[in-house]
Structure formats: structure tokens, C-alpha cells
Design an enzyme around this catalytic site. Sequence first.
Site, PDB file in Angstrom:
ATOM      1  N   TYR A 196       0.966  -1.155   0.084  1.00  0.00           N
ATOM      2  CA  TYR A 196       0.030   0.058  -0.036  1.00  0.00           C
ATOM      3  C   TYR A 196       0.903   1.205   0.096  1.00  0.00           C
ATOM      4  O   TYR A 196       1.661   1.376   0.896  1.00  0.00           O
ATOM      5  CB  TYR A 196      -0.933  -0.098   1.319  1.00  0.00           C
ATOM      6  CG  TYR A 196      -2.310  -0.131   0.750  1.00  0.00           C
ATOM      7  CD1 TYR A 196      -2.988   1.153   0.141  1.00  0.00           C
ATOM      8  CD2 TYR A 196      -3.045  -1.264   1.230  1.00  0.00           C
ATOM      9  CE1 TYR A 196      -4.212   0.758  -0.209  1.00  0.00           C
ATOM     10  CE2 TYR A 196      -4.344  -1.409   0.809  1.00  0.00           C
ATOM     11  CZ  TYR A 196      -5.176  -0.383   0.003  1.00  0.00           C
ATOM     12  OH  TYR A 196      -6.422  -0.653  -0.282  1.00  0.00           O
TER      13      TYR A 196
ATOM     14  N   GLU B  68      -0.473   4.738  -0.635  1.00  0.00           N
ATOM     15  CA  GLU B  68      -1.164   5.841  -0.645  1.00  0.00           C
ATOM     16  C   GLU B  68      -0.620   7.127  -0.326  1.00  0.00           C
ATOM     17  O   GLU B  68       0.108   7.197   0.634  1.00  0.00           O
ATOM     18  CB  GLU B  68      -2.484   5.794   0.369  1.00  0.00           C
ATOM     19  CG  GLU B  68      -3.696   5.003  -0.226  1.00  0.00           C
ATOM     20  CD  GLU B  68      -4.784   4.648   0.771  1.00  0.00           C
ATOM     21  OE1 GLU B  68      -4.404   4.605   2.233  1.00  0.00           O
ATOM     22  OE2 GLU B  68      -5.880   4.697   0.360  1.00  0.00           O
TER      23      GLU B  68
ATOM     24  N   ARG C 196      -1.306  -2.274 -18.371  1.00  0.00           N
ATOM     25  CA  ARG C 196      -2.427  -1.417 -18.364  1.00  0.00           C
ATOM     26  C   ARG C 196      -2.343  -0.473 -17.169  1.00  0.00           C
ATOM     27  O   ARG C 196      -1.862  -0.648 -16.277  1.00  0.00           O
ATOM     28  CB  ARG C 196      -3.527  -2.563 -17.963  1.00  0.00           C
ATOM     29  CG  ARG C 196      -3.642  -3.962 -18.774  1.00  0.00           C
ATOM     30  CD  ARG C 196      -5.058  -4.126 -18.753  1.00  0.00           C
ATOM     31  NE  ARG C 196      -5.882  -3.603 -19.603  1.00  0.00           N
ATOM     32  CZ  ARG C 196      -5.836  -3.587 -21.093  1.00  0.00           C
ATOM     33  NH1 ARG C 196      -5.034  -4.649 -21.495  1.00  0.00           N
ATOM     34  NH2 ARG C 196      -6.658  -2.727 -21.742  1.00  0.00           N
TER      35      ARG C 196
ATOM     36  N   THR D  85      -3.415   6.216 -21.767  1.00  0.00           N
ATOM     37  CA  THR D  85      -3.042   5.019 -21.279  1.00  0.00           C
ATOM     38  C   THR D  85      -1.537   4.725 -21.423  1.00  0.00           C
ATOM     39  O   THR D  85      -0.943   5.495 -22.156  1.00  0.00           O
ATOM     40  CB  THR D  85      -3.884   4.090 -22.171  1.00  0.00           C
ATOM     41  OG1 THR D  85      -3.610   3.984 -23.453  1.00  0.00           O
ATOM     42  CG2 THR D  85      -5.475   4.424 -21.947  1.00  0.00           C
TER      43      THR D  85
ATOM     44  N   LYS E  61      -1.346   0.934 -24.798  1.00  0.00           N
ATOM     45  CA  LYS E  61      -1.525   0.729 -26.444  1.00  0.00           C
ATOM     46  C   LYS E  61      -0.554   0.917 -26.964  1.00  0.00           C
ATOM     47  O   LYS E  61       0.486   0.239 -26.999  1.00  0.00           O
ATOM     48  CB  LYS E  61      -2.551   1.701 -26.473  1.00  0.00           C
ATOM     49  CG  LYS E  61      -3.961   1.642 -25.738  1.00  0.00           C
ATOM     50  CD  LYS E  61      -4.967   2.670 -25.991  1.00  0.00           C
ATOM     51  CE  LYS E  61      -6.105   2.334 -25.193  1.00  0.00           C
ATOM     52  NZ  LYS E  61      -7.450   3.230 -25.401  1.00  0.00           N
TER      53      LYS E  61
ATOM     54  N   ASP F 247      -6.257  14.153 -25.124  1.00  0.00           N
ATOM     55  CA  ASP F 247      -6.042  12.432 -24.791  1.00  0.00           C
ATOM     56  C   ASP F 247      -5.153  11.877 -25.499  1.00  0.00           C
ATOM     57  O   ASP F 247      -5.813  11.575 -26.880  1.00  0.00           O
ATOM     58  CB  ASP F 247      -7.502  12.319 -24.496  1.00  0.00           C
ATOM     59  CG  ASP F 247      -7.473  10.646 -24.119  1.00  0.00           C
ATOM     60  OD1 ASP F 247      -6.663   9.950 -24.255  1.00  0.00           O
ATOM     61  OD2 ASP F 247      -8.746  10.396 -23.908  1.00  0.00           O
TER      62      ASP F 247
HETATM   63  C1  LIG Z   1      -8.310   3.622 -24.607  1.00  0.00           C
HETATM   64  C2  LIG Z   1      -8.825   5.060 -24.337  1.00  0.00           C
HETATM   65  C3  LIG Z   1      -9.070   5.411 -23.006  1.00  0.00           C
HETATM   66  C4  LIG Z   1      -9.536   4.724 -21.826  1.00  0.00           C
HETATM   67  O1  LIG Z   1      -8.415   3.881 -21.364  1.00  0.00           O
HETATM   68  P1  LIG Z   1      -8.833   2.560 -20.574  1.00  0.00           P
HETATM   69  O2  LIG Z   1      -7.479   2.023 -20.054  1.00  0.00           O
HETATM   70  O3  LIG Z   1      -9.700   1.576 -21.216  1.00  0.00           O
HETATM   71  O4  LIG Z   1      -9.666   3.186 -19.324  1.00  0.00           O
HETATM   72  C5  LIG Z   1      -9.308   6.847 -22.907  1.00  0.00           C
HETATM   73  N1  LIG Z   1      -9.257   7.784 -24.047  1.00  0.00           N
HETATM   74  C6  LIG Z   1      -8.862   7.573 -25.241  1.00  0.00           C
HETATM   75  C7  LIG Z   1      -8.843   8.361 -26.325  1.00  0.00           C
HETATM   76  C8  LIG Z   1      -8.846   6.034 -25.400  1.00  0.00           C
HETATM   77  O5  LIG Z   1      -8.408   5.613 -26.751  1.00  0.00           O
END
Ligand SMILES: *Cc1c(COP(=O)(O)O)cnc(C)c1O
Length: 423
Positions: free
Chosen positions: A55, A57, A238, A229, A232, A202
Site C-alpha cells: 500500500y 497511498e 495496463r 493510457t 496501447k 487525450d
Molecule cells: C483507450 C482510451 C481511453 C480509456 O482507457 P482505458 O484504459 O480503457 O480506461 C481513454 N481515452 C482514449 C482516447 C482511449 O483511446
Amino acid sequence: MTQNLKFIKKQDPAVYKAIVGEEKRQAEGLELIPSENYVSQAVLEANGSVLTNKYSEGYIGRRYYGGQEFTDAIEKLAIERACKLFGAKYANVQPLSGAPANVAAYFALMNPGDTILGMDLAHGGHLTHGHPVTSISKVFKFVRYSMKNIETGEIDYEGLRQTALREKPKVILAGYSAYPRELDYAKFVEIAREVGAISMMDIAHIAGLIAGKVVKNPFDYGFDVMTSTTHKTLRGPRGGLILVRENEELAKKIDKSVFPGLQGGPHMNLIAGKAVAFGEALKPSFKKYAQQILKNAKAMEEVFRREKVRMITGGTSNHLILADVWGSLGVSGKEAQTVLDEVGITLNMNMIAGDTRKPMDPSGIRFGTPAITTRGFKEKECARVAELIIETLRNKGDEKRKKEIHVEIIKLAKKFPIPDKFI
Ligand SMILES: *Cc1c(COP(=O)(O)O)cnc(C)c1O
């Protein structure tokens, strides 16, 4: 990439069987879902490490529990590497995934009831950009910009500006999960500054392409905040990530919003995985990987153009392609996804701009090259995969031809095993 699973095997055969099945599926099939990738063994080891027991936090040097000598060191490495990778002054590496990173950023930058201007969801925006099914859509007012021309992908920047002047958003949000082109970041920043909004991008889908410097970095154009994220194109575990270009006040608000605003204890095993993956992304070999992702997507684009299958925005400038399979081949997105699964190709159905069909059975498919590029596919193999996609859809009722294609796919996959390491 086979993991050592000797304890699970003995103790819990049911879970063991499912993990081994998934390993085989990943090894033998072709992964074209553009948000997926394969991590290195080093990242897997970090994910599976004893850090999961801890933990932590709070933040470095100010945690709520003791025993943080090593977790502090790990979080520091992850932050330093993230800042270097993206040219940011501040990074928060604690978001559990992309969606919580966005929620934390929204609450840091806005008050409930405030307005945020983001990409039309049918034109490529993500669920977390205010889809009515999300809780967050009940807290903030989402207004939209969209493409001016679906055939070229050009954004309606004048419409964006007019909406911004009228709605006075607190945040102007760029970014997408199903848009194959680059944005004019300077325009976003100019409009945001004109209306006194914070600019947020984003980068979840293209983080690896930005890190590899094969697409533009929004921070170079003055964006204030980026969310992402890490699993990807960035090829990490993750997880989520929030970056602030230079504003310390914003960075402090974001830290508070992640913890204690939204989350409890950070997942230190995943933060260690992020540190390892960022380390990989800082190496020259990652730049080569990012370049090859783009070349491979172009090779697939050429086949789709030659075969006269309509692509939304006319093609791609990044890692993904959106194809109108209903309009061009008379196969719905859902059927295409199912038929391609049968021959060992995994991709996803997707709504296209101006879609006349429904979300659960739309007109399009979305696919991309990050995962197959990790396997070592080059332009030649990617062009062949594109041909096989189209051939499968044209012969969807021909079981014999589909079997032959499946055999070819398995052969191709076996020729390019998932690598253990990248540096
Ligand atoms: C994949 C994605 C997310 C969310 O990510 P998670 O890890 O699935 O919660 C947010 N914004 C965009 C543009 C994404 O492609």
C-alpha cells in the site's frame, strides 16, 4: 513469451487452463485491434512482482504508510522517464487506467456543471469524452466539434471556434480513439487561449507514436495537459498517465484529484511496469518501432485503396484505419468482425461518421498495426494481411477458402513469434 506458471498450474488448474488458452490465442492469431499490444517479459515481471503486496497511498516522500523506500524509488523513475519521454515538467503515474486518468483530469480542471468541448463521439471521440452512458456525462456539460469533411478528415476548426465562443468551455479537449489523422494542435491552443480555456489532449491511442517522435507532440504547440493510457502504442502495462507541460498549479490540482480525489492506493506493480516500459520507449529501438507502425499502416492503406474499399478520411496518417465495409463490400461491421475471427484475425466493429446503422452492428471496422509491428511484421506482411481481410469478407460464405486463409494466418503468426524483449 510463455510465462512460468508452475504454481497456478498445481493450485488452480481452471485458471491455469484459461491463461494458457489465452497465450495460445495471442500466439496464433493476428491482433489488429489498434488499442492492443504485447509487452516485454521485463514489463510482465514487474507486473507480477511482489510490489502488488504494497500500500502506497500518497506521493513520494509523503505516504500514509511506512516502508516506502523502494516504492518511492520506483515511482520517481516512472515520473522522470515519463517527463523525458513527452517533454513534460510534471507527470502523475498513478491513474489506474485511461478512463480514471480522464475523470481525475476533468475534476482537477473543472467544477461540476462546467462545460467541456470535445470531439464528436461518432467522429472518433472516446466514451470517456462524455458519452451519455458514462457517469461523467451527468457531472459536466459536454459540447462537440466534428469533422468538416469525412473524406479528408479535416476538422471544422471554424465551427469549433464558434462553439467555444458561444459555450465558453473551461476545457477544450482534443484526442480520439477512432480517428486516423493528425490534428492541428496550434489551432486548438489558439482557440483555447482566445476563450480562456485549458487545452487538454487525450493521447491514449497515439502515446507511443508521440514518444517515438513520428507524429507531432501537442506540448510543442502549447497544450497544457495530456492524459494517456500506457498499454496501447506505448507498449506498457495496463494503466493511465497524466502529464502537465509546465504549470505547477495545474500539476498540484491533478495530483490531488487523482489521490485522494478519485483513487486510493496506487498499483505499485503496474507503476514499476510503467517505469520499465518508459525505459524501453526512451531507447532508439522504440523510435524504429514507431516508424514501422506508420509504414505498416500505409502498406495496408494502399491495399484498401487499390481494392476500392472506402476508408474514412481517405486513409491514415497514424496506426489505424477505419473502413466502411458495409458501404464497400456489403458486409456489416459485426459480421466482418465475426468472419475475420474465424480466420484468426482479431479487429473490432466500429461506427463511422454519418453511420446509418446501429452501434451494436455498425458499418465499419477499425484495425491497426501496433501489435503486429511488435511481432516484426513489415510492409510486405501487412499488405498480405490487408489482402486477406478483404478476400475473407468477399468470400464470407466460402468455408473452404476461409479454411485456407486461416492456415495461411497461423503460418504467418508462427513465422513471427511474439518477442520476449525489445532492447
Ligand atoms: C483507450 C482510451 C481511453 C480509456 O482507457 P482505458 O484504459 O480503457 O480506461 C481513454 N481515452 C482514449 C482516447 C482511449 O483511446
